[in-house]
Scaffold this motif. Structure first.
Motif, PDB file in Angstrom:
ATOM      1  N   LEU A   1     -33.059   9.343   6.592  1.00 31.83           N
ATOM      2  CA  LEU A   1     -33.729   9.876   7.779  1.00 31.83           C
ATOM      3  C   LEU A   1     -35.186  10.234   7.490  1.00 31.83           C
ATOM      4  CD1 LEU A   1     -30.961  12.093   9.405  1.00 31.83           C
ATOM      5  CD2 LEU A   1     -32.075  10.114  10.443  1.00 31.83           C
ATOM      6  N   GLN A   2     -35.450  10.721   6.289  1.00 35.97           N
ATOM      7  CA  GLN A   2     -36.826  11.063   5.912  1.00 35.97           C
ATOM      8  C   GLN A   2     -37.717   9.821   5.843  1.00 35.97           C
ATOM      9  OE1 GLN A   2     -36.155  13.445   2.392  1.00 35.97           O
ATOM     10  NE2 GLN A   2     -35.959  15.328   3.577  1.00 35.97           N
ATOM     11  N   GLU A   3     -37.049   8.654   5.652  1.00 39.81           N
ATOM     12  CA  GLU A   3     -37.786   7.380   5.654  1.00 39.81           C
ATOM     13  C   GLU A   3     -37.777   6.740   7.048  1.00 39.81           C
ATOM     14  OE1 GLU A   3     -36.216   4.708   2.649  1.00 39.81           O
ATOM     15  OE2 GLU A   3     -35.863   6.396   1.300  1.00 39.81           O
ATOM     16  N   GLY A   4     -37.206   7.470   8.028  1.00 38.77           N
ATOM     17  CA  GLY A   4     -37.115   6.921   9.383  1.00 38.77           C
ATOM     18  C   GLY A   4     -36.042   5.861   9.518  1.00 38.77           C
ATOM     19  N   LYS A   5     -35.020   5.950   8.663  1.00 38.43           N
ATOM     20  CA  LYS A   5     -33.936   4.961   8.668  1.00 38.43           C
ATOM     21  C   LYS A   5     -32.588   5.648   8.851  1.00 38.43           C
ATOM     22  CE  LYS A   5     -36.218   1.988   5.249  1.00 38.43           C
ATOM     23  NZ  LYS A   5     -36.140   1.566   3.839  1.00 38.43           N
TER      24      LYS A   5
ATOM     25  N   ALA B   1     -32.609   3.864  18.269  1.00 39.88           N
ATOM     26  CA  ALA B   1     -31.463   4.587  18.851  1.00 39.88           C
ATOM     27  C   ALA B   1     -30.504   5.044  17.755  1.00 39.88           C
ATOM     28  CB  ALA B   1     -30.730   3.699  19.854  1.00 39.88           C
ATOM     29  N   LEU B   2     -30.202   4.165  16.801  1.00 44.53           N
ATOM     30  CA  LEU B   2     -29.274   4.519  15.715  1.00 44.53           C
ATOM     31  C   LEU B   2     -29.861   5.609  14.822  1.00 44.53           C
ATOM     32  CD1 LEU B   2     -27.720   1.075  14.659  1.00 44.53           C
ATOM     33  CD2 LEU B   2     -26.644   2.899  15.993  1.00 44.53           C
ATOM     34  N   VAL B   3     -31.160   5.536  14.580  1.00 44.76           N
ATOM     35  CA  VAL B   3     -31.823   6.584  13.784  1.00 44.76           C
ATOM     36  C   VAL B   3     -31.735   7.922  14.524  1.00 44.76           C
ATOM     37  CG1 VAL B   3     -34.034   7.388  12.827  1.00 44.76           C
ATOM     38  CG2 VAL B   3     -33.350   4.985  12.568  1.00 44.76           C
ATOM     39  N   ASN B   4     -31.929   7.887  15.841  1.00 40.81           N
ATOM     40  CA  ASN B   4     -31.828   9.122  16.636  1.00 40.81           C
ATOM     41  C   ASN B   4     -30.413   9.689  16.616  1.00 40.81           C
ATOM     42  OD1 ASN B   4     -34.525   9.166  17.309  1.00 40.81           O
ATOM     43  ND2 ASN B   4     -34.250   8.036  19.219  1.00 40.81           N
ATOM     44  N   TYR B   5     -29.403   8.802  16.705  1.00 43.43           N
ATOM     45  CA  TYR B   5     -28.006   9.250  16.598  1.00 43.43           C
ATOM     46  C   TYR B   5     -27.772   9.904  15.239  1.00 43.43           C
ATOM     47  CZ  TYR B   5     -26.569   6.607  20.786  1.00 43.43           C
ATOM     48  OH  TYR B   5     -26.424   6.143  22.069  1.00 43.43           O
ATOM     49  N   SER B   6     -28.298   9.266  14.215  1.00 41.77           N
ATOM     50  CA  SER B   6     -28.124   9.768  12.849  1.00 41.77           C
ATOM     51  C   SER B   6     -28.748  11.157  12.692  1.00 41.77           C
ATOM     52  CB  SER B   6     -28.767   8.781  11.872  1.00 41.77           C
ATOM     53  OG  SER B   6     -28.215   8.916  10.594  1.00 41.77           O
ATOM     54  N   ARG B   7     -29.915  11.331  13.307  1.00 46.32           N
ATOM     55  CA  ARG B   7     -30.615  12.623  13.247  1.00 46.32           C
ATOM     56  C   ARG B   7     -29.800  13.701  13.975  1.00 46.32           C
ATOM     57  NH1 ARG B   7     -35.476  10.666  14.333  1.00 46.32           N
ATOM     58  NH2 ARG B   7     -36.038  10.460  12.153  1.00 46.32           N
TER      59      ARG B   7
ATOM     60  N   ARG C   1     -25.552  18.153  13.779  1.00 44.49           N
ATOM     61  CA  ARG C   1     -24.168  18.459  14.146  1.00 44.49           C
ATOM     62  C   ARG C   1     -23.340  18.802  12.895  1.00 44.49           C
ATOM     63  NH1 ARG C   1     -22.959  13.987  17.655  1.00 44.49           N
ATOM     64  NH2 ARG C   1     -23.676  15.256  19.371  1.00 44.49           N
ATOM     65  N   MET C   2     -23.467  17.979  11.855  1.00 47.99           N
ATOM     66  CA  MET C   2     -22.686  18.205  10.633  1.00 47.99           C
ATOM     67  C   MET C   2     -23.096  19.495   9.943  1.00 47.99           C
ATOM     68  SD  MET C   2     -22.309  14.332   9.107  1.00 47.99           S
ATOM     69  CE  MET C   2     -21.106  14.720   7.841  1.00 47.99           C
ATOM     70  N   HIS C   3     -24.392  19.773   9.981  1.00 49.37           N
ATOM     71  CA  HIS C   3     -24.899  21.012   9.388  1.00 49.37           C
ATOM     72  C   HIS C   3     -24.243  22.221  10.060  1.00 49.37           C
ATOM     73  CE1 HIS C   3     -27.742  23.349   7.068  1.00 49.37           C
ATOM     74  NE2 HIS C   3     -28.033  24.041   8.153  1.00 49.37           N
ATOM     75  N   ARG C   4     -24.128  22.136  11.395  1.00 47.24           N
ATOM     76  CA  ARG C   4     -23.486  23.227  12.153  1.00 47.24           C
ATOM     77  C   ARG C   4     -21.994  23.298  11.857  1.00 47.24           C
ATOM     78  NH1 ARG C   4     -20.756  22.806  16.707  1.00 47.24           N
ATOM     79  NH2 ARG C   4     -21.636  20.797  17.269  1.00 47.24           N
ATOM     80  N   LEU C   5     -21.337  22.132  11.855  1.00 45.66           N
ATOM     81  CA  LEU C   5     -19.887  22.107  11.643  1.00 45.66           C
ATOM     82  C   LEU C   5     -19.496  22.570  10.241  1.00 45.66           C
ATOM     83  CD1 LEU C   5     -19.014  18.807  13.529  1.00 45.66           C
ATOM     84  CD2 LEU C   5     -18.334  21.118  14.193  1.00 45.66           C
TER      85      LEU C   5
ATOM     86  N   TRP D   1     -24.885   7.039  11.575  1.00 50.44           N
ATOM     87  CA  TRP D   1     -25.165   7.023  13.017  1.00 50.44           C
ATOM     88  C   TRP D   1     -23.921   7.269  13.873  1.00 50.44           C
ATOM     89  CZ3 TRP D   1     -21.842   3.350  14.458  1.00 50.44           C
ATOM     90  CH2 TRP D   1     -21.601   2.286  13.581  1.00 50.44           C
ATOM     91  N   CYS D   2     -22.730   7.307  13.256  1.00 50.49           N
ATOM     92  CA  CYS D   2     -21.474   7.385  14.008  1.00 50.49           C
ATOM     93  C   CYS D   2     -21.159   8.813  14.444  1.00 50.49           C
ATOM     94  CB  CYS D   2     -20.339   6.827  13.151  1.00 50.49           C
ATOM     95  SG  CYS D   2     -18.718   7.003  13.934  1.00 50.49           S
TER      96      CYS D   2
END
Length: 199
Positions: free
Chosen positions: A26-30, A39-45, A50-54, A84-85
């Motif tokens: 993500l830091q590389e924009g991937k 769109a997939l990068v945005n989902y990943s972000r 979400r995972m950090h919260r969970l 991205w999932c």
């Protein structure tokens, strides 16, 4: 089959390593995986948040903790995922918390697009749906069970929507995220425990 499993395990990561790889990308924009789109990068972000919260909020049910602590056999929980999932982001923190309860569960994660042979063994209705949890006997690598890509009630929610509207769109994705929020990981915990009972 066993060769494919061994190769996948050789390419696998711990939960922490998986999280770090996704963050570094993500830091590389991937994002992870063969296809790279905005769109997939945005989902990943979004999934990273979400995972950090969970990681902080998911609680394993007391009854399930007792049963996990009583496990005698040793297992590898091999999960196929991608950054991205959305379902993987909801479920990996649960798998991680459950595996931490028992010394007999070793959680390993592989990226779907890097492990095509493995993914092709665990298709859902002919699709490469993820996440997919494969429960293996740690010593023999015998497949005990597989589970995924989401809990039964969530699968039904998506199928009913698709039947009614003919598509999977942002509306059902939002509805699915609300389902996960209200379920608090309980359906997943119970369904996976049922799989272990049979082994």
């Amino acid at each position: 089959m066993k060769e494919i499993l061994k190769n996948a395990l050789n390419n696998s990561y711990s939960y922490q390593e998986y999280r770090e790889i996704v963050v570094d990308l993500l830091q590389e924009g991937k994002t992870s995986g063969a296809i790279q789109t905005e769109a997939l990068v945005n989902y990943s972000r979004l999934n990273e948040t979400r995972m950090h919260r969970l990681d902080k909020t998911i609680i394993i049910d007391d009854a399930i903790i007792s049963k996990l602590k009583a496990i005698q056999s040793s297992y590898i929980w091999l999960v196929i995922a991608e950054g991205w999932c959305g379902d993987a982001a909801q479920l990996l923190p649960i798998f991680h918390k459950m595996s931490e309860v028992s010394d007999h569960i070793d959680l390993k994660i592989v990226f779907r697009d890097d492990n095509e042979d493995l993914m092709n063994l665990f298709l859902t209705n002919g699709n490469k749906s993820i996440p997919k949890l494969i429960i293996l006997d740690k010593n023999s690598l015998e497949i005990i069970a597989d589970w995924g890509p989401r809990p039964i009630s969530a699968i039904e929610l998506v199928l009913n929507y698709k039947e009614k509207f003919g598509v999977i769109d942002d509306s059902i994705k939002a509805e699915l995220q609300m389902w996960y929020l209200h379920d608090k990981g309980l359906s997943t915990q119970k369904e996976i425990l049922e799989l272990l009972k049979g082994s």
